[in-house]
Every structure is written in structure tokens, then in C-alpha cells.
Design a protein around this motif. Structure first.
Motif, PDB file in Angstrom:
ATOM      1  N   SER A  83       0.860  -1.180   0.000  1.00 32.26           N
ATOM      2  CA  SER A  83       0.000   0.000   0.000  1.00 32.26           C
ATOM      3  C   SER A  83       0.899   1.234   0.000  1.00 32.26           C
ATOM      4  O   SER A  83       2.106   1.141   0.239  1.00 32.26           O
ATOM      5  CB  SER A  83      -0.890   0.014   1.244  1.00 32.26           C
ATOM      6  OG  SER A  83      -0.100   0.220   2.406  1.00 32.26           O
ATOM      7  N   VAL A  84       0.311   2.376  -0.252  1.00 34.96           N
ATOM      8  CA  VAL A  84       1.076   3.623  -0.180  1.00 34.96           C
ATOM      9  C   VAL A  84       1.677   3.774   1.212  1.00 34.96           C
ATOM     10  O   VAL A  84       2.841   4.137   1.370  1.00 34.96           O
ATOM     11  CB  VAL A  84       0.182   4.832  -0.550  1.00 34.96           C
ATOM     12  CG1 VAL A  84       0.858   6.145  -0.187  1.00 34.96           C
ATOM     13  CG2 VAL A  84      -0.194   4.787  -2.023  1.00 34.96           C
ATOM     14  N   PRO A 117      10.479  11.914   9.636  1.00 36.71           N
ATOM     15  CA  PRO A 117       9.126  11.851  10.204  1.00 36.71           C
ATOM     16  C   PRO A 117       8.543  10.435  10.119  1.00 36.71           C
ATOM     17  O   PRO A 117       8.906   9.664   9.239  1.00 36.71           O
ATOM     18  CB  PRO A 117       8.334  12.814   9.304  1.00 36.71           C
ATOM     19  CG  PRO A 117       9.069  12.816   8.002  1.00 36.71           C
ATOM     20  CD  PRO A 117      10.512  12.617   8.357  1.00 36.71           C
ATOM     21  N   PRO A 118       7.644  10.109  11.034  1.00 37.63           N
ATOM     22  CA  PRO A 118       6.930   8.836  10.924  1.00 37.63           C
ATOM     23  C   PRO A 118       6.090   8.840   9.643  1.00 37.63           C
ATOM     24  O   PRO A 118       5.707   9.905   9.134  1.00 37.63           O
ATOM     25  CB  PRO A 118       6.034   8.796  12.163  1.00 37.63           C
ATOM     26  CG  PRO A 118       6.510   9.896  13.055  1.00 37.63           C
ATOM     27  CD  PRO A 118       7.246  10.876  12.211  1.00 37.63           C
ATOM     28  N   ALA A 119       5.802   7.650   9.139  1.00 38.07           N
ATOM     29  CA  ALA A 119       5.066   7.526   7.874  1.00 38.07           C
ATOM     30  C   ALA A 119       3.734   8.263   7.916  1.00 38.07           C
ATOM     31  O   ALA A 119       3.384   8.986   6.970  1.00 38.07           O
ATOM     32  CB  ALA A 119       4.852   6.052   7.533  1.00 38.07           C
ATOM     33  N   ASP A 128      -5.884  10.356   1.714  1.00 41.76           N
ATOM     34  CA  ASP A 128      -6.936   9.689   0.937  1.00 41.76           C
ATOM     35  C   ASP A 128      -6.415   8.518   0.095  1.00 41.76           C
ATOM     36  O   ASP A 128      -7.189   7.675  -0.329  1.00 41.76           O
ATOM     37  CB  ASP A 128      -7.654  10.697   0.032  1.00 41.76           C
ATOM     38  CG  ASP A 128      -6.708  11.416  -0.910  1.00 41.76           C
ATOM     39  OD1 ASP A 128      -5.548  11.663  -0.524  1.00 41.76           O
ATOM     40  OD2 ASP A 128      -7.129  11.734  -2.036  1.00 41.76           O
ATOM     41  N   ILE A 129      -5.101   8.447  -0.127  1.00 39.52           N
ATOM     42  CA  ILE A 129      -4.557   7.332  -0.921  1.00 39.52           C
ATOM     43  C   ILE A 129      -3.700   6.385  -0.089  1.00 39.52           C
ATOM     44  O   ILE A 129      -3.130   5.430  -0.622  1.00 39.52           O
ATOM     45  CB  ILE A 129      -3.728   7.849  -2.124  1.00 39.52           C
ATOM     46  CG1 ILE A 129      -2.534   8.677  -1.645  1.00 39.52           C
ATOM     47  CG2 ILE A 129      -4.601   8.612  -3.102  1.00 39.52           C
ATOM     48  CD1 ILE A 129      -1.497   8.951  -2.723  1.00 39.52           C
ATOM     49  N   ALA A 130      -3.603   6.615   1.213  1.00 41.13           N
ATOM     50  CA  ALA A 130      -2.679   5.862   2.067  1.00 41.13           C
ATOM     51  C   ALA A 130      -2.901   4.360   2.017  1.00 41.13           C
ATOM     52  O   ALA A 130      -1.944   3.584   2.082  1.00 41.13           O
ATOM     53  CB  ALA A 130      -2.770   6.360   3.507  1.00 41.13           C
TER      54      ALA A 130
END
Length: 194
Positions: free
Chosen positions: A89-90, A110-112, A123-125
């Protein structure tokens, strides 16, 4: 920034690259063409310091230093090498990419979840990375590459293999180059609109 001087590379059965020359200044976005997918990937690997040419020289910032070139360059979306796995996934792609950035004093990766939010990509995560529209996929992967503060140059391997028009690819390359100062090289099957 990047200069190829009479670079050649021999494939298993025939030469893939012969007497290739290229000058890519700092902060420029450019494209170069290679006839076959094998030649494009070989050229991308050479331009990113991951493959030594059989002939000629590759200079980065005026120096013949493959180690520095490799550390300062991101090879993006190279088929079978750095392209996303089909199951990712993204969110997975972002977590893996950020997790591979070397840490050290003064470096804050930074954290994902935070990076995704900063990019307005919530919205695409959960979407499969390989199913993203070509322009969005290329933008996302390039932004991830430039998240590494040591990356000065991004090399895109065959971005025109995705379902994207020449005009769409040209617009995407312009978007990728912002903010100004980014250096991007796209290795294509054929020249796109400039």
C-alpha cells in the motif's frame, strides 16, 4: 552536477550503451533516451552510481567518486529494482522508504503517518502503490526520495512505461522539479514534450 563522458556498457549479448555523453547541471530537470528497457535500466544504474560503466567516466560534482554519487542519488521506480512490490500500500511504501533513510545526529525522519499527512495524501494511504495513476505514483516516489536530506539527484527509470501521455509526463516532470533547485533525470524510451 552529473556528467557522463563517453560512457559505454556491454550487455550479455550486445552493447547496451556506446559513447553516451550527458551534462546535467545542478537544479535542472532533463531527459535522455535509451532504445531498450535493458539499456534504460543500465543507464539509470550508471547515473545513480549503482553500476560501473565498461568505458568512459561518470562525474558527480566534478569528481569521479561512485560512492558519493550512489549516496547522493536516488534511483526511482526502476523495474524489478526499486519499483514498489505489488502487495504494498502507499502507507507501506512510505514506511519502508522513510525507514531506509540513514539516521544520524540532527536528522529527523518523520513517521510515515505524519509524512503522508504533510503531503495531503491521507486519501490514498491504503491504496495499492502500483495502482496509483502514473503521475501520482511518480510524484509520490520522487517526494519520498527527496525526503532523504542527502539526496541531491533523482534518476527516474522509464517513467514513460506507465500509462501516461507525453504531455502528462512532461507536466509531471515539471511538478517533480519543484521546489526549484531539485535535480531530476528521466531516462525514457522516447523524448517527451519539453
Amino acid at each position: 552536477m552529473l556528467e557522463l563522458e563517453d560512457v559505454s556498457f556491454q550487455g550479455h549479448h550486445l552493447p547496451l550503451l556506446q559513447d553516451r555523453n550527458l551534462i546535467l547541471p545542478q537544479g535542472a530537470t532533463d531527459q535522455t533516451v535509451a532504445a531498450t528497457s535493458e539499456a534504460r535500466t543500465a543507464l539509470a544504474l550508471i547515473c545513480s552510481g549503482r553500476l560501473s560503466p565498461d568505458g568512459g567516466r561518470v562525474l558527480f560534482q566534478g569528481e569521479d567518486d561512485p560512492r558519493r554519487l550512489r549516496r547522493s542519488t536516488a534511483l526511482v521506480d526502476s523495474p524489478g529494482i526499486t519499483s514498489p512490490e505489488h502487495h504494498m500500500s502507499v502507507r507501506d511504501l512510505v514506511a519502508e522508504s522513510l525507514g531506509l533513510i540513514p539516521g544520524g545526529p540532527g536528522k529527523r525522519i518523520p513517521p510515515a503517518a505524519a509524512w503522508i499527512s504533510e503531503q495531503d495524501a491521507d486519501d490514498i494511504a491504503d491504496s495499492p502503490a502500483v495502482a496509483l495513476p502514473a503521475a501520482l505514483r511518480l510524484w509520490l516516489m520522487t517526494e519520498l526520495a527527496f525526503a532523504d536530506p542527502q539526496v541531491e539527484l533523482v534518476v527516474l527509470d522509464s517513467p514513460d512505461r506507465h500509462d501516461i501521455s507525453a504531455e502528462g509526463l512532461s507536466e509531471t516532470l515539471e511538478l517533480i522539479a519543484e521546489p526549484s533547485g531539485r535535480t531530476v533525470l528521466a531516462i525514457l524510451a522516447q523524448e517527451v514534450l519539453r
